[in-house]
Design a protein around this motif. Structure first.
Motif, PDB file in Angstrom:
ATOM      1  N   ALA A 105       0.811  -1.211   0.000  1.00 48.06           N
ATOM      2  CA  ALA A 105       0.000   0.000   0.000  1.00 48.06           C
ATOM      3  C   ALA A 105       0.845   1.262   0.000  1.00 48.06           C
ATOM      4  O   ALA A 105       0.374   2.331  -0.405  1.00 48.06           O
ATOM      5  N   SER A 106       2.099   1.169   0.433  1.00 48.17           N
ATOM      6  CA  SER A 106       2.905   2.377   0.567  1.00 48.17           C
ATOM      7  C   SER A 106       4.229   2.347  -0.187  1.00 48.17           C
ATOM      8  O   SER A 106       4.885   3.368  -0.310  1.00 48.17           O
ATOM      9  N   ARG A 107       4.624   1.176  -0.682  1.00 47.30           N
ATOM     10  CA  ARG A 107       5.929   1.073  -1.338  1.00 47.30           C
ATOM     11  C   ARG A 107       5.872   0.052  -2.469  1.00 47.30           C
ATOM     12  O   ARG A 107       5.008  -0.813  -2.510  1.00 47.30           O
ATOM     13  N   SER A 108       6.846   0.174  -3.341  1.00 43.47           N
ATOM     14  CA  SER A 108       7.103  -0.862  -4.329  1.00 43.47           C
ATOM     15  C   SER A 108       8.530  -1.342  -4.117  1.00 43.47           C
ATOM     16  O   SER A 108       9.401  -0.584  -3.666  1.00 43.47           O
ATOM     17  N   PHE A 109       8.756  -2.626  -4.432  1.00 45.25           N
ATOM     18  CA  PHE A 109      10.058  -3.241  -4.200  1.00 45.25           C
ATOM     19  C   PHE A 109      10.483  -3.994  -5.453  1.00 45.25           C
ATOM     20  O   PHE A 109       9.670  -4.668  -6.087  1.00 45.25           O
ATOM     21  N   VAL A 110      11.760  -3.901  -5.775  1.00 41.32           N
ATOM     22  CA  VAL A 110      12.322  -4.693  -6.865  1.00 41.32           C
ATOM     23  C   VAL A 110      13.553  -5.408  -6.329  1.00 41.32           C
ATOM     24  O   VAL A 110      14.516  -4.763  -5.875  1.00 41.32           O
ATOM     25  N   LEU A 111      13.520  -6.737  -6.337  1.00 43.18           N
ATOM     26  CA  LEU A 111      14.663  -7.540  -5.930  1.00 43.18           C
ATOM     27  C   LEU A 111      15.512  -7.830  -7.149  1.00 43.18           C
ATOM     28  O   LEU A 111      15.031  -8.386  -8.137  1.00 43.18           O
ATOM     29  N   LEU A 112      16.778  -7.437  -7.094  1.00 37.87           N
ATOM     30  CA  LEU A 112      17.736  -7.675  -8.165  1.00 37.87           C
ATOM     31  C   LEU A 112      18.894  -8.475  -7.606  1.00 37.87           C
ATOM     32  O   LEU A 112      19.603  -8.017  -6.703  1.00 37.87           O
ATOM     33  N   THR A 113      19.093  -9.682  -8.093  1.00 38.31           N
ATOM     34  CA  THR A 113      20.204 -10.506  -7.626  1.00 38.31           C
ATOM     35  C   THR A 113      21.276 -10.577  -8.693  1.00 38.31           C
ATOM     36  O   THR A 113      20.977 -10.788  -9.874  1.00 38.31           O
ATOM     37  N   ASN A 114      22.500 -10.356  -8.283  1.00 37.02           N
ATOM     38  CA  ASN A 114      23.639 -10.545  -9.183  1.00 37.02           C
ATOM     39  C   ASN A 114      24.209 -11.930  -8.906  1.00 37.02           C
ATOM     40  O   ASN A 114      24.827 -12.159  -7.868  1.00 37.02           O
ATOM     41  N   ARG A 115      23.982 -12.859  -9.813  1.00 34.15           N
ATOM     42  CA  ARG A 115      24.436 -14.228  -9.616  1.00 34.15           C
ATOM     43  C   ARG A 115      25.915 -14.419  -9.943  1.00 34.15           C
ATOM     44  O   ARG A 115      26.487 -15.444  -9.600  1.00 34.15           O
ATOM     45  N   GLY A 116      26.520 -13.444 -10.600  1.00 30.00           N
ATOM     46  CA  GLY A 116      27.887 -13.604 -11.069  1.00 30.00           C
ATOM     47  C   GLY A 116      28.938 -13.222 -10.047  1.00 30.00           C
ATOM     48  O   GLY A 116      28.645 -12.712  -8.966  1.00 30.00           O
ATOM     49  N   THR A 117      30.187 -13.432 -10.429  1.00 31.78           N
ATOM     50  CA  THR A 117      31.324 -13.156  -9.544  1.00 31.78           C
ATOM     51  C   THR A 117      31.997 -11.839  -9.872  1.00 31.78           C
ATOM     52  O   THR A 117      33.079 -11.543  -9.366  1.00 31.78           O
ATOM     53  N   SER A 118      31.382 -11.043 -10.723  1.00 35.18           N
ATOM     54  CA  SER A 118      31.871  -9.692 -10.985  1.00 35.18           C
ATOM     55  C   SER A 118      30.686  -8.736 -10.945  1.00 35.18           C
ATOM     56  O   SER A 118      29.531  -9.147 -11.054  1.00 35.18           O
TER      57      SER A 118
END
Length: 563
Positions: A480-493
């Protein structure tokens, strides 16, 4: 904090640079930015906070992290005698009756393990998932409180065995010295019969001590633990493989007893052990066999769901409210802390076993061939729910994707939450609660307390699509008050991402995250005034949560539309 560059691009192409706590030199982007498209109005699915649960763990630490659900389960709970506080360890430890509280002058004993578990869990504001034994046997009330304990396979009674308890040499592992499993032993050596009434009395006690489900007491009861393995884990009292009919008959009897005692309680079953018993019983050979064929060729879980809807209890309630499954990724050691490239790749790829209809498992599951080689666990069972018993909720009450110290495993755990929310899991408990300050604990913190002030990810899952999911995993949520975006970096750089929104936004944003070296912390913040946000140099092997305030009301509108 490593040097990084976070940039935000306006709708009309203008750009600004935001640098927080960074050195005077800005690191250059590494590789091509991965495009991530987010639409807060598409694929909207409300998700339950109960997906962030765990089994056991230290009560004080659990309260600090804020887990919403805590499970009492595992092999030893199949035979727990609440009246005397004794459990049988089954094949985990020489089929011995292990005592708890020393003073049995009261029923149940003061300080017994179950009451302590329930009390400390509820006191922390956490819900309880309690395993109710359904095997029909419970440790004898006269079980010794000190060594030697009652054991299922006494050496003196059944002969020399391959292994014995170092502290109780008369307690064997049930396998003769020549390698032959012992059969025909007497279950009464350790156990007495105990039916639904015995467990109904336990629930009555819990109600008297902690209240009913509707009044803040125990809300969730699981129908035992992995019954299709009883002929192995508890073969001293249940040597015969469990069948379709047996497991449903027990579900109906014990589910009825639970609902009679507490109509507001939720019942979980059948508590499968893994992949094979989705399709067949212990009497079958993994996915098929004579028991399945005797039930119209229906997969076991599909048939079980059918019974739940076609055989309601008197009054119309169902014996089972949640379809409860256990699942571990196959093809690698899910308890390993190894962060080598090979295992890391398999760990992330195994996430597809939960949802991807085209993914062929990189394990023995592939050897099953045909449709079985493509697990798509959650989507498969959700389709069965829709077909055979609509309205049933879905639980994964036991899973584990890595050891507590794995950096890649921690990132995979964060992605699991995104998968659970997106695919429609209603309740989940990891085996077991992460060690305090461990890397895997960071994944829970990112969702349960990302800002250190108690802010949580909640609401609904919405559409997020990564142009290269093997590099950047993407999941989105709206409240109701926020939006969230989960971004995962799977790499080693380090890796850059360009988050593109379906409509222009005007709101403040903050990026939180963790990686192998650092716990959850704020990385950067700024103001979004368009439809695109560029985030360069997401740290290697990291999970990053973009939190956007709903300044223009768009997110709130999307959340309300989902309710």
């Amino acid at each position: 904090m490593s040097q990084a560059r976070w940039r935000h691009r306006h709708a009309l192409g203008a750009a600004c640079t935001v640098c927080l706590g960074l050195g005077t030199a800005l690191a250059a982007p590494r590789g091509e930015r991965v495009a991530v498209d987010v639409d807060t109005g598409a694929d909207v699915r409300a998700f339950s906070p109960l997906i962030f649960g765990v089994a056991y763990g230290d009560a004080a630490r659990n309260a600090v992290v804020g887990y919403p659900l805590r499970r009492w389960g595992g092999n030893s709970t199949t035979r727990y005698n609440w009246r005397v506080d004794v459990h049988n360890a089954g094949s985990d430890w020489f089929f011995e009756n292990i005592p708890g509280a020393a003073d049995r002058s009261q029923v149940p004993p003061l300080g017994n393990a179950a009451d302590a578990f329930v009390g400390e869990t509820l006191a922390a504001g956490t819900q309880v998932l309690l395993t109710i034994p359904t095997i029909g046997w419970t440790p004898r009330a006269d079980s010794p409180q000190a060594h030697p304990y009652f054991a299922g396979f006494s050496v003196a009674k059944y002969g020399a065995q391959q292994q014995t308890d170092p502290w109780d040499p008369d307690a064997g592992n049930g396998v003769l010295a020549n390698g032959t499993p012992i059969t025909g032993n007497d279950p009464a050596d350790t156990s007495a019969t105990a039916g639904p009434a015995f467990q109904r009395d336990w629930i009555a006690h819990l109600q008297s001590a902690f209240g009913t489900a509707a009044a803040g007491g125990v809300r969730f009861y699981a129908l035992d633990n992995e019954p299709m393995l009883w002929n192995s884990t508890h073969r001293d009292v249940h040597p015969a493989p469990a069948t379709y009919d047996e497991i449903w008959a027990r579900a109906a009897a014990y589910g009825a007893a639970i609902k009679q005692q507490d109509p507001h309680a939720a019942v979980l079953g059948p508590v499968t052990w893994g992949y094979c018993d989705l399709f067949g019983s212990a009497a079958d050979t993994c996915v098929d066999g004579p028991d399945r064929q005797a039930h119209g060729g229906m997969p076991f879980v599909a048939w079980y769901l059918q019974q739940a809807c076609t055989q309601p209890l008197p009054g119309g309630a169902r014996a089972v409210d949640y379809l409860d499954l256990h699942y571990y990724p196959q093809g690698f050691d899910s308890s390993s802390d190894d962060d080598g490239a090979a295992l890391a790749t398999r760990r992330f790829a195994a996430l597809k076993e939960l949802y991807d209809p085209d993914w062929v498992s990189q394990s023995w599951i592939a050897d099953l061939g045909g449709d079985y080689a493509r697990p798509r666990l959650i989507r498969r069972v959700r389709a069965w729910i829709d077909q055979y018993c609509p309205g049933t909720r879905l639980a994964l009450s036991e899973y584990r994707w890595s050891g507590d110290g794995s950096a890649g495993g921690a990132v995979a755990q964060a992605e699991l939450f995104g998968v659970f929310a997106r695919e429609g899991v209603d309740l989940a408990t990891r085996w077991i609660a992460p060690v305090a300050q461990s890397r895997v604990e960071r994944a829970f913190t990112l969702f349960l307390d990302y800002d250190g002030a108690g802010s949580r990810v909640n609401g609904s899952s919405v559409r997020a699509a990564s142009a290269d999911a093997d590099a950047i995993g993407a999941y989105a949520f709206v409240s109701a008050s926020r939006s969230f975006v989960l971004l995962t970096n799977r790499g080693t750089s380090a890796q850059g991402a360009q988050v593109r929104f379906a409509r222009p936004l005007a709101a403040a944003w903050t990026l939180y995250g963790f990686d192998a070296a650092q716990p959850v912390h704020a990385l950067a913040s700024g103001t979004l005034g368009g439809d695109s946000l560029v985030l360069d140099d997401l740290p290697p092997t990291s999970a990053n949560l973009l939190v956007i305030e709903s300044g223009d009301g768009i997110f709130a509108d999307a959340f309300e539309a989902a309710q």
